[in-house]
Design an enzyme around this catalytic site. Structure first.
Site: not given
Length: 364
Positions: A324, A327-329
């Site tokens: 997570v 994926w968010h950066g």
């Protein structure tokens, strides 16, 4: 009264919505309803063609080619039917979004930063959709071969209501519901549309009121008012921020969820009000339901989940939050955020296990 300009996400999607995306969603609705009325059997392919055309229109031929290339590479790797290889491919494709040279090349394709960010956000979300299809392909039975073809992957990846920002709908749910043919009623669909539009309009008005009157994000962007505020005031600001985040996603996920209903699909449940939540676990289960289902189905359960040993459960949960965060950066603050959430979930589950012991229950 001027609005608080510091919430980038709200300002960004509202601007794109007004100028382009809302009208393209209306076009999707028209194509969907006509195809359901006249050619129900070919509805997935009509919506696929429309989604590809909308992608081409907004992101240009190069942006369209990037998403098509991601889908083709993911499908090719999925032919080996090895979950580990599929995950490796997905992580490599996701990592290409963070290569400076690739970023600069993509920026040159567009006149404005906002257009580049639209490609970035869209490809990030498409990576999850490609991963979902590829893993389902690895697990599919021979009898399911027809629904796990490349055209079905394109129908899933280019499904427009969820195209730019989600919510996430796993491929197994999408394909089962899209292939299901059911009676179509213009009257019932019209009533769903009217009620849904009224609800979304109410949420949008509430969000606009909050962003025009409360200035939560502007206060957070300056250290001086925060340093002079009392602990009660800081607590109130924190609550106001998460409440705005909740209302914002009622709008951002409410619009595609309504279109999913109009297409005869069952959308993931909308976010649960944060004021009703008192645990990390419930927050993750109830806020972004689509993402939670993705994480549980493709990471947490395959890695052992709650059925494994204590160490196995700790590892599978840590791996889930690591993905997570990445994926968010993958920025440092996101790793801290993921680690704190992982710690909160572990403490809650550990406390529940301790309290479930009969001796502890007797003492209580």
């Amino acid at each position: 009264m001027p609005q608080d300009p510091m919430d980038f996400e709200w300002s960004y999607w509202i601007e794109w919505g007004r100028e382009h995306i809302l009208w393209l969603l209306v076009g999707h609705l028209l194509v969907s309803q006509v195809s359901r009325l006249l050619v129900e059997k070919y509805k997935p392919w009509c919506l696929m063609v429309y989604g590809m055309a909308a992608c081409w229109l907004l992101l240009g031929i190069k942006g369209f080619a990037v998403i098509l290339l991601h889908a083709a590479v993911s499908f090719a790797v999925a032919q080996f039917q090895l979950s580990l290889l599929t995950w490796l491919c997905s992580l490599i494709l996701l990592s290409t979004l963070r290569i400076p040279a690739v970023e600069e090349t993509k920026r040159k394709w567009y006149d404005t930063e906002n257009e580049y960010y639209l490609l970035l956000f869209t490809v990030s979300v498409r990576c999850l959709f490609c991963t979902s299809f590829s893993l389902e392909y690895c697990w599919h039975r021979p009898t399911q071969k027809s629904s796990h073809s490349f055209p079905w992957m394109l129908a899933y990846v280019f499904y427009y209501p969820t195209f730019h920002n989600g919510p996430l709908l796993n491929f197994d749910e999408f394909s089962k519901q899209m292939r299901r043919q059911e009676a179509f009623s213009v009257k019932s669909n019209l009533s769903i549309l009217i009620v849904g539009v009224i609800r979304i309009f109410f949420w949008w008005c509430l969000a606009e009121l909050m962003i025009h009157l409360m200035y939560i994000h502007a206060l957070y962007s300056s250290a001086l008012p925060l340093e002079s505020a009392s602990y009660w005031a800081l607590g109130g600001l924190a609550l106001a921020q998460v409440l705005f985040f909740y209302v914002k996603y009622l709008v951002l996920y409410g619009v595609p969820a309504l279109l999913l209903q109009m297409d005869g699909l069952k959308p993931p449940a909308l976010p649960c009000c944060v004021s009703l939540m008192h645990s990390f676990t419930k927050m993750w289960r109830s806020f972004d339901v689509g993402l939670h289902r993705f994480l549980v189905r493709y990471i947490y359960v395959p890695m052992g989940g709650s059925q494994s040993s204590l160490l196995g459960m700790l590892f599978s949960t840590a791996l889930t939050f690591a993905f997570v965060s990445y994926w968010h950066g993958g920025q440092s603050y996101l790793w801290y955020w993921g680690a704190l959430n992982w710690f909160g979930v572990i403490v809650e589950n550990g406390t529940k296990r301790i309290l479930s012991i009969s001796l502890i229950q007797d003492l209580i």
